[in-house]
Scaffold this motif. Structure first.
Motif, PDB file in Angstrom:
ATOM      1  N   ASN A 242      -7.400   1.388 -13.985  1.00 59.90           N
ATOM      2  CA  ASN A 242      -8.397   0.813 -13.075  1.00 59.90           C
ATOM      3  C   ASN A 242      -7.976  -0.558 -12.547  1.00 59.90           C
ATOM      4  N   SER A 243      -6.702  -0.886 -12.638  1.00 58.26           N
ATOM      5  CA  SER A 243      -6.212  -2.186 -12.198  1.00 58.26           C
ATOM      6  C   SER A 243      -6.257  -2.309 -10.680  1.00 58.26           C
ATOM      7  N   GLY A 244      -6.646  -3.488 -10.209  1.00 59.78           N
ATOM      8  CA  GLY A 244      -6.645  -3.744  -8.775  1.00 59.78           C
ATOM      9  C   GLY A 244      -5.261  -3.737  -8.164  1.00 59.78           C
ATOM     10  N   SER A 245      -4.235  -3.896  -9.011  1.00 60.14           N
ATOM     11  CA  SER A 245      -2.863  -3.886  -8.493  1.00 60.14           C
ATOM     12  C   SER A 245      -2.483  -2.511  -7.945  1.00 60.14           C
ATOM     13  N   LEU A 246      -3.182  -1.468  -8.358  1.00 61.92           N
ATOM     14  CA  LEU A 246      -2.911  -0.140  -7.802  1.00 61.92           C
ATOM     15  C   LEU A 246      -3.342  -0.078  -6.338  1.00 61.92           C
ATOM     16  N   ILE A 247      -4.308  -0.933  -5.954  1.00 59.61           N
ATOM     17  CA  ILE A 247      -4.697  -1.018  -4.541  1.00 59.61           C
ATOM     18  C   ILE A 247      -3.541  -1.596  -3.733  1.00 59.61           C
ATOM     19  N   THR A 248      -2.875  -2.607  -4.305  1.00 57.05           N
ATOM     20  CA  THR A 248      -1.706  -3.177  -3.632  1.00 57.05           C
ATOM     21  C   THR A 248      -0.617  -2.125  -3.471  1.00 57.05           C
ATOM     22  N   ALA A 249      -0.415  -1.309  -4.508  1.00 60.39           N
ATOM     23  CA  ALA A 249       0.583  -0.240  -4.431  1.00 60.39           C
ATOM     24  C   ALA A 249       0.204   0.768  -3.358  1.00 60.39           C
ATOM     25  N   LYS A 250      -1.064   1.076  -3.248  1.00 60.45           N
ATOM     26  CA  LYS A 250      -1.531   2.005  -2.209  1.00 60.45           C
ATOM     27  C   LYS A 250      -1.274   1.430  -0.819  1.00 60.45           C
ATOM     28  N   CYS A 251      -1.583   0.135  -0.649  1.00 64.47           N
ATOM     29  CA  CYS A 251      -1.300  -0.526   0.634  1.00 64.47           C
ATOM     30  C   CYS A 251       0.188  -0.454   0.956  1.00 64.47           C
ATOM     31  N   ALA A 252       1.022  -0.711  -0.056  1.00 69.59           N
ATOM     32  CA  ALA A 252       2.470  -0.673   0.139  1.00 69.59           C
ATOM     33  C   ALA A 252       2.924   0.710   0.568  1.00 69.59           C
ATOM     34  N   ALA A 253       2.359   1.751  -0.048  1.00 71.45           N
ATOM     35  CA  ALA A 253       2.730   3.115   0.307  1.00 71.45           C
ATOM     36  C   ALA A 253       2.342   3.420   1.751  1.00 71.45           C
ATOM     37  N   GLU A 254       1.170   2.987   2.160  1.00 69.46           N
ATOM     38  CA  GLU A 254       0.725   3.211   3.538  1.00 69.46           C
ATOM     39  C   GLU A 254       1.593   2.457   4.539  1.00 69.46           C
ATOM     40  N   GLN A 255       2.154   1.344   4.106  1.00 68.02           N
ATOM     41  CA  GLN A 255       3.010   0.538   4.978  1.00 68.02           C
ATOM     42  C   GLN A 255       4.465   0.991   4.952  1.00 68.02           C
ATOM     43  N   GLY A 256       4.761   1.999   4.153  1.00 75.49           N
ATOM     44  CA  GLY A 256       6.132   2.497   4.067  1.00 75.49           C
ATOM     45  C   GLY A 256       7.048   1.632   3.233  1.00 75.49           C
ATOM     46  N   LYS A 257       6.470   0.816   2.340  1.00 68.71           N
ATOM     47  CA  LYS A 257       7.271  -0.064   1.491  1.00 68.71           C
ATOM     48  C   LYS A 257       7.684   0.653   0.209  1.00 68.71           C
ATOM     49  N   LEU A 258       8.750   0.160  -0.405  1.00 69.47           N
ATOM     50  CA  LEU A 258       9.173   0.692  -1.700  1.00 69.47           C
ATOM     51  C   LEU A 258       8.252   0.176  -2.796  1.00 69.47           C
ATOM     52  N   ILE A 259       7.902   1.069  -3.717  1.00 67.54           N
ATOM     53  CA  ILE A 259       7.041   0.705  -4.846  1.00 67.54           C
ATOM     54  C   ILE A 259       7.830   0.912  -6.130  1.00 67.54           C
ATOM     55  N   PHE A 260       7.867  -0.117  -6.960  1.00 65.68           N
ATOM     56  CA  PHE A 260       8.564  -0.067  -8.241  1.00 65.68           C
ATOM     57  C   PHE A 260       7.534  -0.202  -9.359  1.00 65.68           C
ATOM     58  N   ALA A 261       7.729   0.541 -10.420  1.00 59.64           N
ATOM     59  CA  ALA A 261       6.823   0.448 -11.562  1.00 59.64           C
ATOM     60  C   ALA A 261       7.641   0.299 -12.833  1.00 59.64           C
TER      61      ALA A 261
END
Length: 409
Positions: A242-261
């Motif tokens: 339930n972390s808010g950082s997953l919202i940032t990851a979602k935004c990144a995915a929509e923007q076509g950015k690379l997501i690292f975990a």
């Protein structure tokens, strides 16, 4: 502190103030009246009812024509003048190019510190506010390493992972904080000193929100789209489901950015969000060098946007243009099925600014610190040059060392 505003800046601030940070209303009014300046002309304020904007915005436009309405706006300008070092509007040449491709880009940014930091290659590091000691250490280590390589580390000034990331990057004076409030306040208040350190050490603190904006819950997802939009990629260092950082990851995915975990213990609730991202396609990383490898092409694109030496236009060399919206590379890969080119021909094809670096490289490998010392180059510039040579097929990286290689025709 700003000495004064330009008339152009005042028009942008006024419209942003009257529509209460509404992106859709701002752009709708700008389009309807033809410009921001026209939209806030007194004779047009009463005509806002002809445009499909919220009734509250129409009412604020009418109220602005009164003496009390104009006095309230003057108070906002005084607050901005007191707290801002810079204001960037959408048509300002210093407005971050990274944000321009997106439909939900903010038309204005208010900032303190070094505005030029926003134009540099950035990596976001985000994660849980209630981070474990392990997660905080990992975020600090990744930020320290990546900032040492020349990247600015971008985060949201929150507790936990954000705080650790800012502190790690402060060691190399390369961090940017994106706030969910106005510049007249710090949230959380405990990070007032951290915020001052960011400004004093060559970084920047920015927001799209006007003074007196409270830390409302809905402001932070908006903040997160700027964190990801400014960055070449987003690292989620530690996150629960339930972390808010997953919202940032979602935004990144929509923007076509690379997501690292970054993964963790399978029974740890602190890492379940990261594990979920990995299942959904995020790149698993356990060392920051892996981030650099995956970001080579996006980083090259950003340096090109800053006009730091274009690659040679010779058709025999690979071109390295990248679509800013999709992140897709148009790089031409050398054909490995053919024979290597003669060294003298290779050297004549290398752009002049890369020659010294190419000659310094050998076939064994050297660390980036050794190369920087030998060539007297800043790490950020050297990283860009090495990536250019890698894209041209003239250099490669193995086990953290850079060495020369011979491309094929």
């Amino acid at each position: 502190m700003l000495n004064s505003f330009t008339p152009h800046q005042i028009d942008y601030i006024k419209l942003w103030y009257l529509v209460q940070h509404s992106l859709s209303s701002f752009y709708k009014l700008e389009q309807y009246f033809g410009s921001v300046a026209a939209a806030v002309q007194p004779e047009h304020l009463l005509a806002w009812s002809e445009v499909r904007v919220h009734a509250n915005h129409q009412q604020r436009a009418k109220e602005y024509l009164s003496q009390s309405g104009q006095q309230a706006f003057e108070n906002v300008l005084k607050q901005l003048q007191q707290h801002c070092d810079f204001i960037l509007t959408l048509d300002d040449p210093n407005y971050p190019n990274q944000l321009r491709p997106y439909a939900n880009k903010t038309p204005i940014l208010f900032g303190q510190g070094n505005a030029q930091a926003l134009l540099q290659a950035q990596i976001a590091i985000v994660g849980s506010r209630k981070a474990s000691p392990h997660g905080r250490q990992v975020a600090y280590d990744f930020a320290y390493y990546l900032s040492e390589q020349g990247f600015f580390i971008n985060s949201g000034l929150a507790q936990g992972i954000d705080e650790a990331a800012h502190q790690g990057a402060l060691a190399h004076r390369r961090t940017i904080a994106v706030m969910g409030t106005g510049l007249d306040s710090t949230y959380p208040s405990a990070h007032h000193t951290l915020r001052q350190q960011i400004v004093e050490r060559g970084g920047a603190v920015i927001t799209e929100f006007l003074p007196h904006t409270k830390p409302l819950q809905q402001n932070f997802p908006r903040r997160n789209r700027l964190v990801s939009g400014l960055s070449l990629g987003v690292i989620v260092a530690e996150a629960s489901l339930n972390s808010g950082s997953l919202i940032t990851a979602k935004c990144a995915a929509e923007q076509g950015k690379l997501i690292f975990a970054i993964p963790g213990h399978i029974y740890s609730e602190f890492h379940q969000g990261c594990h979920q991202l990995i299942r959904e396609g995020a790149i698993l990383v356990d060392h920051p060098e892996q981030v650099l490898e995956d970001l080579a092409l996006p980083t090259q694109w950003q340096y090109q946007q800053q006009n730091i030496d274009q690659l040679s236009s010779d058709s025999t060399l690979p071109s390295s243009k990248m679509n800013a919206q999709t992140g897709e590379s148009n790089t031409t890969i050398p054909d490995t099925a053919t024979s290597p080119q003669p060294i003298h021909k290779i050297v004549t094809q290398i752009p002049e600014h890369l020659l010294a670096l190419y000659h310094q490289l050998d076939w064994v490998g050297q660390s980036i610190d050794h190369l920087a010392q030998q060539l007297d180059l800043e790490i950020a510039v050297l990283t860009a040059y090495l990536m250019e040579l890698e894209l041209m097929g003239l250099a490669m990286q193995q086990s953290g060392l850079y060495l020369r290689c011979r491309p094929h025709k």
